[in-house]
Design an enzyme around this catalytic site. Structure first.
Site, PDB file in Angstrom:
ATOM      1  N   GLU A  30       0.858  -1.198   0.000  1.00  0.00           N
ATOM      2  CA  GLU A  30       0.000   0.000   0.000  1.00  0.00           C
ATOM      3  C   GLU A  30       0.890   1.242   0.000  1.00  0.00           C
ATOM      4  O   GLU A  30       1.785   1.364   0.821  1.00  0.00           O
ATOM      5  CB  GLU A  30      -0.929  -0.010   1.217  1.00  0.00           C
ATOM      6  N   LEU A  34      -4.144   2.570   4.370  1.00  0.00           N
ATOM      7  CA  LEU A  34      -5.031   1.407   4.398  1.00  0.00           C
ATOM      8  C   LEU A  34      -6.472   1.902   4.372  1.00  0.00           C
ATOM      9  O   LEU A  34      -6.784   2.958   4.909  1.00  0.00           O
ATOM     10  CB  LEU A  34      -4.790   0.587   5.670  1.00  0.00           C
ATOM     11  N   THR A  37      -9.641   4.688  -0.911  1.00  0.00           N
ATOM     12  CA  THR A  37     -10.523   5.845  -1.093  1.00  0.00           C
ATOM     13  C   THR A  37     -11.686   5.798  -0.107  1.00  0.00           C
ATOM     14  O   THR A  37     -11.993   6.779   0.561  1.00  0.00           O
ATOM     15  CB  THR A  37     -11.073   5.872  -2.540  1.00  0.00           C
ATOM     16  N   LYS A  47     -20.221  10.152   4.388  1.00  0.00           N
ATOM     17  CA  LYS A  47     -21.365   9.846   5.248  1.00  0.00           C
ATOM     18  C   LYS A  47     -21.266  10.590   6.577  1.00  0.00           C
ATOM     19  O   LYS A  47     -22.281  10.917   7.188  1.00  0.00           O
ATOM     20  CB  LYS A  47     -21.495   8.343   5.513  1.00  0.00           C
ATOM     21  N   GLY A 141      -7.511   0.470  -7.270  1.00  0.00           N
ATOM     22  CA  GLY A 141      -8.542   1.490  -7.051  1.00  0.00           C
ATOM     23  C   GLY A 141      -8.689   2.488  -8.186  1.00  0.00           C
ATOM     24  O   GLY A 141      -8.276   2.249  -9.326  1.00  0.00           O
ATOM     25  N   ASP A 309     -12.203  -1.004  -8.334  1.00  0.00           N
ATOM     26  CA  ASP A 309     -12.362   0.134  -9.252  1.00  0.00           C
ATOM     27  C   ASP A 309     -11.404   0.121 -10.434  1.00  0.00           C
ATOM     28  O   ASP A 309     -11.620   0.820 -11.418  1.00  0.00           O
ATOM     29  CB  ASP A 309     -12.144   1.457  -8.489  1.00  0.00           C
ATOM     30  N   HIS A 442     -43.983  -4.287  13.028  1.00  0.00           N
ATOM     31  CA  HIS A 442     -44.657  -2.976  13.035  1.00  0.00           C
ATOM     32  C   HIS A 442     -44.369  -2.280  14.364  1.00  0.00           C
ATOM     33  O   HIS A 442     -44.331  -2.933  15.406  1.00  0.00           O
ATOM     34  CB  HIS A 442     -46.168  -3.200  12.898  1.00  0.00           C
TER      35      HIS A 442
END
Length: 465
Positions: A30, A34, A37, A47, A141, A309, A442
């Site tokens: 790497e 780590l 993205t 988020k 990626g 990716d 419910h």
């Protein structure tokens, strides 16, 4: 079996752990962080911003109505960024611990091919190391794509999603170039924080991956948040402006129009991050940098696999990268695994959340399938009414003859969590009858799934058939 994994994102670290579980001697290379993205400059940080934004929106929009009066709500933008950094740090630390626990050796540096199946690592201290490998998994990626718009690179106020996640102060105004997932998620966050947002999109619609019914609900909400949309409005150039930057576009009549803002967010997609791998030296076939693989995730070179990716023809998502990583590791270790994207959910964390799995109506028509549709509005669901005033809907598409679930599309509270039921239904080849005969608790938003299935069978209880 010596396995080398290049890249420590959600594809690479999962592949490394799975291969190690199955008995491989694994080395992971790497060059930066780590978690890739997703954990550092993608899904997780975005988020975090959206959670802060949603809380602000709820307090301002819903607070008084539900009896929670708050005066003097203030945004502490530097703290929003600090919180985001803390969460990323926790998760990347967790990945480090998992690799250690599974006895995966980690090498810091940039890996590249010197010959087919031969890798060398350029380390940060300038030294190199040749890695012996029986099998290789490439998980390099992707990176933000920079479109060739005149004046864009020269203007420091033009930022990509990485820049948008690390601003030091809140901009008063922002033009977002691109109406896809990344652009609209960040636009929602900044609009809730109080930034004036203008979205410019070259196509005549946004979020092409979503069902049209969902996009309509999302766009209506974003307009209510004060966002301005300019469709069929391709960008021609970016010019300097005392405000920050001026985005010059052509509208659908061919007239030149321009929009000024403090910051311009460029979100026009991502491209495979493979330039440094020297794929040609490794004999690995690629198209425009995206590596060609089969359903076992094998490249053109025997013993070399690619996932996530950086491969061509599959969804560029963290969860698909992880799934591909497991498939590659299992094939390497003698199991027979294939990657199947039919249960892959697409999630958009705009306001309200949207999620989709399986086929859309357009895809059913294109395939010549006979189908039926069931819909249920969130406004008829008690829990959704409590959570967001009942904004949104669930739509189920099923085969006409047998009622097998072909697709599920949701916009509303908890949509990105609810979609798992649709994915599981497709995986198990479940029918509408089976969804209906499963008792849903419910009051929950999950009831909407059963109600949509009832509607498809013209058996709706809580809405018109």
């Amino acid at each position: 079996m010596k396995v080398v994994v290049v890249g420590g994102g959600p594809g690479g670290y999962v592949a490394a752990i799975r291969a190690a579980q199955l008995g491989a001697d694994v080395t992971l290379v790497e060059r930066e962080h780590l978690g890739g993205t997703c954990l550092n400059i993608g899904c997780i940080p975005t988020k975090c911003l959206l959670h802060s934004a949603e809380l602000m929106e709820d307090i301002k929009r819903q607070g008084a109505e539900i009896g929670v009066k708050v005066t003097g709500v203030e945004l502490d933008f530097p703290q929003v960024i600090r919180h985001k950094n803390d969460i990323s740090k926790k998760l990347t630390g967790g990945v480090q611990a998992l690799l250690k626990m599974n006895k995966v050796r980690k090498v810091d540096g940039e890996a590249f091919f010197t010959a087919p199946r031969k890798l060398r690592v350029q380390k940060p201290d300038g030294k190199t190391e040749d890695l012996a490998a029986d099998k290789i998994i490439l998980a390099a990626g992707s990176m933000n794509a920079a479109p060739p718009i005149p004046g864009l690179k020269e203007n420091p106020n033009c930022i990509d999603s990485t820049g948008a996640l690390s601003l030091e102060k809140l901009p008063a105004s922002m033009v977002v170039i691109g109406g896809g997932v990344i652009g609209l998620e960040l636009a929602c966050a900044y609009a809730a924080f109080g930034t004036k947002i203008t979205v410019v999109e070259a196509m005549d619609h946004m979020l092409p991956m979503l069902d049209g019914d969902l996009t309509a609900v999302g766009v209506a909400h974003m307009k209510k948040m004060g966002m301005d949309f300019q469709l069929e409005c391709p960008v021609q150039s970016v010019e300097a402006s005392p405000v920050g930057a001026k985005v010059v576009c052509k509208d659908k009549t061919g007239k030149t129009v321009s929009f000024e803002a403090e910051k311009v967010l460029v979100a026009v997609g991502r491209r495979a991050n493979t330039a440094s791998l020297k794929l040609e030296a490794g004999g690995v076939k690629a198209e425009k940098g995206a590596i060609l693989v089969n359903e076992r995730m094998e490249t053109s070179v025997s013993g070399v696999y690619a996932i996530g990716d950086c491969v061509k023809g599959y969804a560029q998502l963290a969860h698909t990268a992880s799934a591909m990583g497991e498939v590659a590791a299992e094939n390497i270790m003698g199991r027979n695994a294939v990657y199947d994207e039919s249960t892959n959910p697409t999630c958009v964390y705009m306001e309200p959340e949207a999620a989709s799995v399986g086929l859309t109506e357009e895809q059913c028509k294109a395939k010549g399938l006979e189908y039926k549709v069931g819909k249920f509005p969130m406004s008829a669901n008690g829990k959704a009414l409590i959570l967001n005033g009942g904004e949104g809907l669930v739509k189920i598409i099923a085969g006409k003859k047998y009622g097998e679930v072909l697709g599920m599309h949701i916009i509303g509270p908890r949509a990105t969590d609810l979609i798992a039921e649709g994915a599981l239904a497709i995986r198990l080849e479940a029918t509408l009858d089976e969804l209906i005969s499963t008792i849903h608790s419910h009051p929950t938003v999950t009831e909407t799934m059963r109600e949509a299935a009832l509607h498809a069978e013209k058996r709706a209880i809580h809405t018109k058939n």
